[in-house]
Design an enzyme around this catalytic site. Structure first.
Site, short mmCIF file in Angstrom:
data_model
loop_
_atom_site.label_atom_id
_atom_site.label_comp_id
_atom_site.label_asym_id
_atom_site.label_seq_id
_atom_site.Cartn_x
_atom_site.Cartn_y
_atom_site.Cartn_z
CG ASP A 1 -8.65 -1.99 6.00
OD1 ASP A 1 -7.58 -1.83 5.41
OD2 ASP A 1 -9.50 -2.68 5.45
CE LYS B 1 -4.22 -1.49 0.22
NZ LYS B 1 -5.56 -0.93 -0.24
C1 LIG Z 1 -2.41 -6.08 3.31
C2 LIG Z 1 -3.38 -6.07 2.34
N1 LIG Z 1 -3.36 -6.96 1.32
C3 LIG Z 1 -4.72 -6.70 0.39
C4 LIG Z 1 -5.29 -5.46 0.46
C5 LIG Z 1 -6.57 -5.66 -0.44
O1 LIG Z 1 -6.41 -4.45 -1.54
P1 LIG Z 1 -7.68 -3.76 -2.00
O2 LIG Z 1 -8.64 -3.33 -0.95
O3 LIG Z 1 -7.46 -2.76 -2.90
O4 LIG Z 1 -8.47 -4.88 -2.65
C6 LIG Z 1 -5.30 -5.03 1.45
C7 LIG Z 1 -6.00 -3.45 1.71
O5 LIG Z 1 -6.05 -2.74 2.55
C8 LIG Z 1 -4.15 -4.84 2.28
O6 LIG Z 1 -3.84 -3.98 3.34
#
Ligand SMILES: Cc1ncc(COP(=O)(O)O)c(C=O)c1O
Length: 399
Positions: free
Chosen positions: A131, A83
């Site tokens: 989150d 992210k």
């Molecule tokens: C560690 C991690 N993996 C995957 C995701 C999924 O990403 P998205 O919300 O763009 O689908 C998030 C989203 O916050 C995340 O923090």
């Protein structure tokens, strides 16, 4: 022998076909030219380094596939997750736009890092709901490029994640509902207090900035393609929250490899499967409730409509995973069992691998997903120990 009890559900997407070309209209959301431009910007940031693509040959052998690659995002810019690429990049784009509009001068990355426009940016506040990981990225971007920042977290975000965001100088506000309610609260307050929302999810009336978040993620995909050095995976298992990440993975690899692109499988928690439910309904569906899951980054009940445009025609399969596989998969990676590299993977990072392992133990699922001893599977380990206490307690727990 790797063996644990998991519950998976599966939905094949009738709208996706491997032969179809990347639809031209989707280039307005994600094009290769955008991805190149984004790579040129982000790779010039201080501390940029490509993250590692590990080969997990021992696990591959255990589960009966030919190859298993794990892209490890735990070290990304020292923030602990992929992210870091998205939110901070969108902050950069927003600030650049504001300065260029006011000064009519071209603004570079160095200008922002050196705080050459500090006076002009003193009253600018960026904001979002999170989150955990996206908020950390936006707060880091605000600090790096020199503006103020207010981050909204919902009732279930852990104190460790709250602290990590505040460490970048952001004001953190805790709301009482779930993630989707915090998105609405951040948007309403931004209107009232004249803040700029830098959200990783889109919603009606807010469709521009999340494009830049998604473009940021493509840096990771360009690195993967280079690290694969000519090999093409047959499958990608990718975690789904609001779908921004999955849309970047699908959109980039589709344009890069065309009909040779891998079969792309979204994995979501059972309790927060808005992408799977939307695919079943053929239109975005909201999952209500508290969305409680260990996989905190995936606790989303509403699809990003922007991401949905790519996902609805490009993702081949939608899978859900129960909570019971998360701890065992984290421990498997941490132990370097069977001789593979030891990997620190957080709760949301392991969903893809846990689903692959569970699928490999079920004749029905291997058949549904077309997995066999020739399969070459790419997994993206999207975070490290972003909540160190929770990581440790899951590592120590035996169930
Ligand atoms: C560690 C991690 N993996 C995957 C995701 C999924 O990403 P998205 O919300 O763009 O689908 C998030 C989203 O916050 C995340 O923090």
């Amino acid at each position: 022998m790797i063996a644990w009890h998991s519950r998976l559900s599966h939905l094949a997407n009738p709208r996706a076909s491997k032969e179809a070309e990347y639809p031209a209209e989707l280039e307005a959301i994600l094009s290769m030219a955008d991805a190149e431009e984004t790579y040129a910007e982000i790779s010039a940031w201080p501390g940029y380094e490509a993250t590692q693509l590990h080969q997990l040959s021992a696990i591959a052998e255990q589960i009966g596939i030919a190859r298993l690659w794990y892209k490890d995002e735990a070290q990304r810019f020292g923030l602990g997750s992929f992210k870091a690429l998205g939110g901070a990049y969108a902050v950069f784009v927003e600030l650049k736009r504001i300065i260029e509009k006011q000064t009519r001068e071209a603004v570079s990355i160095e200008d922002l890092i050196d705080k050459r426009y500090a006076e002009l940016l003193a009253s600018v506040v960026v904001s979002c709901a999170t989150d955990g990981n996206h908020g950390r990225s936006v707060a880091w971007g605000a600090q790096l490029f020199g503006c103020r920042c207010v981050i909204y977290i919902h009732r279930d975000v852990s104190p460790a994640r709250e602290k990590a965001i505040a460490a970048y100088g952001a004001d953190v506000i805790r709301t009482c509902g779930n993630y989707d309610a915090s998105v609405r609260q951040a948007a309403a307050d931004a209107k009232a207090f004249d803040r700029i929302i830098v959200s990783d999810t889109s919603y009606p009336g807010y469709m521009e900035t999340p494009k830049f978040v998604t473009r940021g993620y493509t840096v990771m995909l360009k690195e993967i393609v280079e690290e694969l050095d000519g090999e093409i995976p047959t499958h990608v298992f990718i975690q789904g929250g609001v779908g921004g990440l999955a849309s970047a993975v699908c959109g980039y690899l589709w344009q890069h490899w065309g009909e040779k692109r891998p079969r792309t499988i979204i994995v979501e928690p059972e309790t927060a499967n808005c992408l799977q439910q939307s695919a079943r309904a053929g239109t975005p569906i909201t999952v209500e409730g508290d969305l409680e899951t260990l996989m905190a980054g995936l606790a989303c009940g509403e699809v990003s409509p922007l991401a949905w445009q790519i996902i609805s025609v490009g993702i081949n399969d939608f899978v859900t995973l129960d909570e019971g596989s998360v701890g065992p998969c984290m421990r498997l990676l941490a132990s370097g069992a069977y001789g593979d590299t030891k990997i620190i993977a957080g709760e949301s990072a392991v969903a893809g691998l846990a689903a692959l392992i569970a699928a490999s133990q079920s004749g029905e699922m291997t058949q549904k997903l077309g997995l066999d001893n020739q399969s070459r599977v790419l997994i993206i380990g999207t975070e490290g120990a972003t909540d160190p206490e929770r990581y440790q307690s899951l590592l120590n727990s035996a169930d």
